[in-house]
Scaffold this active site. Structure first.
Site, PDB file in Angstrom:
ATOM      1  CG  ASP A 166      -1.933  -1.129   1.201  1.00 29.03           C
ATOM      2  OD1 ASP A 166      -2.019  -1.812   0.164  1.00 29.03           O
ATOM      3  OD2 ASP A 166      -2.596  -1.359   2.218  1.00 29.03           O
ATOM      4  CG  ASP A 187      -3.033  -4.824  -3.141  1.00 33.41           C
ATOM      5  OD1 ASP A 187      -2.977  -5.389  -4.242  1.00 33.41           O
ATOM      6  OD2 ASP A 187      -3.647  -5.297  -2.165  1.00 33.41           O
ATOM      7  NE  ARG A 247      -4.590  -7.717  -4.557  1.00 33.35           N
ATOM      8  CZ  ARG A 247      -4.388  -8.507  -3.496  1.00 33.35           C
ATOM      9  NH1 ARG A 247      -4.736  -9.783  -3.526  1.00 33.35           N
ATOM     10  NH2 ARG A 247      -3.821  -8.022  -2.399  1.00 33.35           N
TER      11      ARG A 247
END
Length: 628
Positions: A166, A187, A247
């Site tokens: 993140d 991510d 994703r």
């Protein structure tokens, strides 16, 4: 902290208006104020946070903060009321802000940005939390953002963002990244932002995952009407292990790579539908004219989109994707005409004005007045109870900043009589001030800061502070823009058809000693961010047809999982209209919401977010211009 824009009586509108990157700041082509940060003591400040804190609340001129080379080990937050900042280092390699916090993605970012109109140049941001993770110990890796953005009109030039999971929380708003470096493994570019990445270097350091595959993006577009998406134009993707391009974090996730270099680290499938397996038809993952060994399309997922040249052109062009004016799509944006009030009266407690109290000047307004009068309150705390009777219309109450100009009183018990500020007149406007009820006798009871009974009232950058029944929005059409509302119990309540746009709602439910709070209690017979202490419901039904809608709202974890409470209408929930559309944040999870919450059709939603809801006769356009 996290904020939430919300609507009490029919709508929370947090849709972002489309304006140029510096429209809200004066003197667009130059920085008028320069502040120097230097760890050696040669500047005005030695930490970045000190420099941010020195910027005035409601700042509206470009303020340049020059950060001298060095590693600044600190956690930095730019509050929402400090826009128009330019943060500039020497280079991203020798000017770095770093911290090591992780676990809670909403609280652990090294740098958190809540303010609009922000620019950063030649500086790096790093979260060191996962640096000591043993290679392959995937379970020990935690969310640890280097930078979190929850605001609009933000640009980065030659900046670096470094972490593992993140890394760049591109949460909401329109953002432009040019020639930046972004490093991570899981991510590491994620959120619901509407962003263009041009000429950026993406480094997927997935070797830390010990052979597991990483993910560059996790984009959170909510619907076909949601304008968000990540567009990578002429970027390069390299890494130290296998990685997916992205994703799907939300059902309508949108990510496009155009004319970008993809190394062998990109897995052949390219994309992962994640939580939306079987629903890939709504996902927009696309590659156009990319090159490099990782750009081989022969084994890509079959549901990857093929975009037309026209579609791609609109996405890669900043003017059409993030920097255009689409005001027609957001009819509730406050755009007053450029005229001032017919007359200005000054209130100054020192005696240098026309009056020394607010009530005295209100009483001086002629009965049945029909011309706008500006009552300018000098920065001060006015300890008094104020009432504007219905015969005194066309008053514009103007302060000198929400934190500088405060009207306060401490009364409670009778909700119809204890308000600090009571408005019975139509055609009223207030800007840049705070109204507060300071009642605190150890027991929690009705103590409104403001009670609104008139029609066509507009509040711009105002604050309303109390604990119970803070904002008694009783009746009439009201529009709140960029306001702050604080309370614990039913602190936005009444029957008014009102819109709250870009507002910050602070739930101080810890005052209730363990019991949950309630933000709204609506009594029917629409960027921003809920922050607070203690748990709170979004609302409870004060009357049978209670209607509250949260639209494009960021909700923190202070919101209880159930979200709503039928209260006096238990067993009659079918008449209640409680709805959440395109909301995000940890408090927006729908998995445990009450099963009687409504799902609105597009036509129903359009009714509430269109101008006809509170402004069918165009009364907001006739308001005087507020002073920034």
């Amino acid at each position: 902290m996290q904020y939430s824009c919300l609507s009490t009586f029919l709508l929370a509108l947090l849709s972002l208006s489309k304006v140029s990157f510096s429209q809200d700041c004066s003197h667009q082509n130059q920085d008028l104020v320069t502040i120097v940060v230097d760890q050696s003591g040669q500047g005005q400040f030695s930490t970045v946070q000190q420099a941010i804190d020195s910027v005035p609340v409601e700042n509206n001129i470009w303020t340049r903060i020059i950060v001298k080379p060095g590693t600044y080990k600190e956690k930095v937050v730019v509050p929402g009321d400090k826009p128009c900042i330019v943060l500039e280092g020497n280079s991203a390699s020798d000017t770095m802000i770093e911290w090591g916090d992780g676990g809670d993605v909403n609280k652990s970012a090294t740098f958190t940005l809540y303010a609009d109109n922000f620019k950063a140049r030649n500086i790096g941001f790093k979260n060191t939390y996962n640096e000591m993770t043993q290679r392959g110990d995937f379970s020990s890796i935690k969310p640890a953002p280097a930078f979190q953005i929850t605001s609009d009109k933000v640009s980065f030039h030659r900046c670096a963002f470094i972490s593992v999971q993140d890394t760049l929380t591109d949460f909401r708003g329109r953002h432009y990244f040019r020639s930046c470096y972004i490093e991570g493994a899981v991510d590491f570019i994620w959120g619901g932002g509407q962003s263009i990445y041009k000429g950026c270097e993406i480094n997927a350091t997935t070797d830390i995952l010990g052979g597991s595959t990483g993910y560059i993006t996790a984009q959170g577009r909510n619907s076909t009407t949601d304008a968000s998406g990540y567009i990578f134009h002429r970027c390069s993707v390299r890494g130290t292990g296998p990685v997916y391009l992205g994703r799907a974090y939300r059902q309508y996730s949108r990510v496009v790579f155009h004319q970008s270099y993809l190394s062998t680290d990109v897995v052949p499938e390219g994309w992962d539908s994640w939580r939306y397996a079987g629903q890939e038809g709504t996902i927009t993952f696309a590659e156009n004219k990319c090159n490099g060994p990782g750009a081989d399309m022969s084994a890509r997922v079959k549901w990857q989109k093929t975009l037309s040249s026209e579609e791609v052109d609109k996405l890669i062009d900043a003017k059409t994707f993030i920097n255009q004016d689409e005001a027609g799509n957001h009819p509730l944006k406050f755009r007053p005409k450029s005229f001032k009030a017919d007359r200005t009266i000054t209130v100054d407690k020192s005696g240098d004005g026309n009056f020394t109290s607010v009530q005295a000047v209100v009483d001086s307004v002629l009965l049945n007045n029909n011309a706008w009068i500006c009552i300018h309150l000098k920065a001060d705390t006015y300890t008094e109870k104020v009432q504007i009777t219905k015969e005194r219309q066309f008053i514009y109450l103007e302060g000198e900043g929400r934190s500088n100009t405060v009207i306060r009183w401490g009364d409670a018990g009778d909700v119809t009589k204890s308000s600090t500020f009571s408005l019975f007149a139509d055609n009223f406007m207030a800007a840049n001030l705070t109204i507060k009820n300071t009642y605190d006798a150890g027991n929690i009871t009705w103590a409104p800061a403001a009670m609104l009974m008139g029609d066509k009232a507009l509040f711009y950058k105002c604050g309303f502070v109390s604990i119970q029944d803070t904002l008694t929005d009783s009746q009439g059409r009201h529009f709140f823009d960029s306001c702050y509302i604080e309370g614990a119990m039913d602190f936005i309540w009444g029957s008014g058809p009102s819109v709250y746009q870009g507002c910050s709602i602070h739930a101080v439910a810890d005052h209730l000693r363990g019991g949950p709070g309630y933000i709204t209690a609506q009594g029917r017979s629409d960027s921003s961010q809920t922050n607070g202490n203690g748990k709170s419901y979004l609302g409870r039904a004060y009357k049978a047809y209670s209607t509250v809608i949260f639209y494009k709202t960021s909700m923190s974890n202070v919101i209880v999982p159930e979200g709503w409470f039928s209260w006096k209408q238990a067993g009659q929930e079918s008449a209640i209209t409680y709805a959440e559309i395109e909301c995000d944040g940890p408090g927006a999870s729908m998995s445990r919401r009450v099963n009687w919450m409504k799902k609105l059709e597009d036509k129903e939603l359009s009714h509430f977010i269109g101008s006809s809801f509170v402004d069918g006769d165009g009364w907001r356009e006739k308001m005087p211009s507020p002073v920034a």
